[in-house]
Design a protein around this motif. Structure first.
Motif, PDB file in Angstrom:
ATOM      1  N   SER A 151       0.833  -1.212   0.000  1.00  0.00           N
ATOM      2  CA  SER A 151       0.000   0.000   0.000  1.00  0.00           C
ATOM      3  C   SER A 151       0.865   1.258   0.000  1.00  0.00           C
ATOM      4  O   SER A 151       0.481   2.289  -0.549  1.00  0.00           O
ATOM      5  N   LYS A 152       2.044   1.184   0.604  1.00  0.00           N
ATOM      6  CA  LYS A 152       2.936   2.347   0.678  1.00  0.00           C
ATOM      7  C   LYS A 152       3.823   2.451  -0.556  1.00  0.00           C
ATOM      8  O   LYS A 152       4.104   3.554  -1.040  1.00  0.00           O
ATOM      9  N   TYR A 153       4.283   1.316  -1.056  1.00  0.00           N
ATOM     10  CA  TYR A 153       5.150   1.302  -2.235  1.00  0.00           C
ATOM     11  C   TYR A 153       4.562   0.356  -3.280  1.00  0.00           C
ATOM     12  O   TYR A 153       5.119  -0.708  -3.560  1.00  0.00           O
TER      13      TYR A 153
ATOM     14  N   GLU B 255      16.932  10.857   2.069  1.00  0.00           N
ATOM     15  CA  GLU B 255      17.138  12.190   2.636  1.00  0.00           C
ATOM     16  C   GLU B 255      18.629  12.502   2.783  1.00  0.00           C
ATOM     17  O   GLU B 255      19.078  13.623   2.518  1.00  0.00           O
ATOM     18  N   LEU B 256      19.411  11.488   3.188  1.00  0.00           N
ATOM     19  CA  LEU B 256      20.842  11.699   3.339  1.00  0.00           C
ATOM     20  C   LEU B 256      21.495  11.942   1.976  1.00  0.00           C
ATOM     21  O   LEU B 256      22.355  12.827   1.839  1.00  0.00           O
TER      22      LEU B 256
ATOM     23  N   LYS C  63      12.650   7.591  -6.443  1.00  0.00           N
ATOM     24  CA  LYS C  63      12.458   8.313  -7.700  1.00  0.00           C
ATOM     25  C   LYS C  63      12.831   9.784  -7.525  1.00  0.00           C
ATOM     26  O   LYS C  63      12.807  10.311  -6.424  1.00  0.00           O
ATOM     27  N   GLY C  64      13.171  10.427  -8.636  1.00  0.00           N
ATOM     28  CA  GLY C  64      13.477  11.856  -8.594  1.00  0.00           C
ATOM     29  C   GLY C  64      14.948  12.168  -8.730  1.00  0.00           C
ATOM     30  O   GLY C  64      15.317  13.319  -8.982  1.00  0.00           O
ATOM     31  N   ASN C  65      15.808  11.158  -8.545  1.00  0.00           N
ATOM     32  CA  ASN C  65      17.246  11.358  -8.686  1.00  0.00           C
ATOM     33  C   ASN C  65      17.792  10.299  -9.640  1.00  0.00           C
ATOM     34  O   ASN C  65      17.871   9.126  -9.285  1.00  0.00           O
ATOM     35  N   PRO C  66      18.162  10.688 -10.861  1.00  0.00           N
ATOM     36  CA  PRO C  66      18.637   9.700 -11.840  1.00  0.00           C
ATOM     37  C   PRO C  66      19.946   9.024 -11.443  1.00  0.00           C
ATOM     38  O   PRO C  66      20.334   8.016 -12.039  1.00  0.00           O
TER      39      PRO C  66
ATOM     40  N   ASN D  11      22.818  14.068  -5.601  1.00  0.00           N
ATOM     41  CA  ASN D  11      21.750  13.898  -6.581  1.00  0.00           C
ATOM     42  C   ASN D  11      22.077  14.616  -7.892  1.00  0.00           C
ATOM     43  O   ASN D  11      21.186  15.033  -8.629  1.00  0.00           O
ATOM     44  N   THR D  12      23.370  14.774  -8.171  1.00  0.00           N
ATOM     45  CA  THR D  12      23.802  15.377  -9.425  1.00  0.00           C
ATOM     46  C   THR D  12      24.858  14.478 -10.059  1.00  0.00           C
ATOM     47  O   THR D  12      25.332  13.512  -9.446  1.00  0.00           O
TER      48      THR D  12
END
Length: 303
Positions: free
Chosen positions: A60-62, A211-212, A255-258, A219-220
């Motif tokens: 349900s969460k993922y 988060e870390l 998701k959100g960071n390639p 994330n680049t």
């Protein structure tokens, strides 16, 4: 008279040389037989599976429409147990001394789950192995594993997974057995976090969360430069694992960071190598369908 003596000496020399040659060939045959026996005798396996029963398995969460992550885990477990079963089938019973088991860290709060986990500690020797017990390995292992996941999802009391603590305190005793090929399969999304093992030393940590990754600006495309420059990574938890092979499965980057999967892989591989793990493997970089990984897993086990 001299001629007779000469002929006698020649005859005796020939007999001696022939005898020596026969002895040498006999010794060569013995050595060849030893090598052949050693080659035909397959190594003993000691397979451990560490399950991450954190909320990553919560459908349900993922949610994942193609296949839920807990179902992928079960598919991997089936492949591992089937590879183990094939290995046992390929050995004469007199040479069987193999085992497979499942671990959690920490232990689930549900007593029923712990009871089922005991059934997944299977040890096979020449004294307790039958054709019937071999034929039931994979089906029994997969069936009990499914019950464990269903119970964990049903009560929703996810206690997290202390993978770092497991490597520090238990992996040597639980997963390494002398005279065996020791393999540890870890089923996790790649992130490590548990409240009882959360700390940092300089720029290294005992945990890794989305988060870390974001806070460290990993994330680049410059994530690799930052990791090397700042010395980011996991704190070493052990340093004597040269007799252990580790395979990490079911990686599921946020998701959100390639570059998220690359960061996770970098942390894990550096950590495992730092602990002297033998040929660490991460398959794949993101959770794949079990059918795609099945031949890879089985080939790895029965190399």
């Amino acid at each position: 008279m001299n001629t007779k003596i000469y002929l006698l000496v020649s005859f005796m020399s020939s007999v001696i040389l022939t005898a020596c040659s026969s002895e040498e060939k006999t010794e060569e045959n013995k050595e060849a037989t030893k090598v052949e026996v050693k080659t035909n005798k397959k190594e003993n396996l000691n397979i451990s599976i560490l399950l991450d029963l954190s909320d990553r398995i919560d459908p349900s969460k993922y949610a994942n429409p193609s296949m839920e992550f807990y179902q992928r885990d079960l598919g991997y477990i089936e492949s591992i147990s089937l590879g183990f079963e094939k290995h046992i089938r390929s050995k004469p019973i007199k040479y069987i001394d193999d085992q497979i088991q499942v671990y959690f860290e920490p232990e689930p709060l549900d007593a029923e789950i712990n009871g089922l986990a005991k059934e997944l500690k299977m040890s096979f020797t020449r004294d307790n192995t039958t054709k019937e017990s071999i034929q039931q390995i994979s089906s029994q292992f997969t069936s009990i594993s499914q019950k464990i996941y269903e119970l964990a999802i049903k009560d929703k009391k996810y206690v997290g997974s202390d993978i770092w603590g497991f490597f520090k305190n238990k992996v040597n005793d639980y997963c390494i057995k002398p005279g065996h090929r020791n393999m540890l399969f870890i089923l996790t999304d790649g992130y490590i976090f548990h409240k009882d093992s959360k700390f940092s030393e300089q720029n290294k940590t005992s945990y890794l969360t989305p988060e870390l990754v974001k806070s460290l600006k990993l994330n680049t495309s410059k994530y690799k430069e930052l990791i090397e420059k700042k010395g980011y990574g996991f704190v070493k938890a052990n340093d004597s694992l040269n007799e252990l092979e580790v395979v990490v499965l079911s990686i599921n980057p946020a998701k959100g960071n390639p570059f998220e999967s690359d960061v996770i892989t970098s942390y894990w591989m550096a950590w495992l190598q730092d602990m002297s793990v033998k040929n660490p493997v991460m398959k794949p970089l993101s959770a794949a369908l079990p059918s795609d990984l099945d031949p890879i897993i089985q080939k790895y086990i029965n190399r």
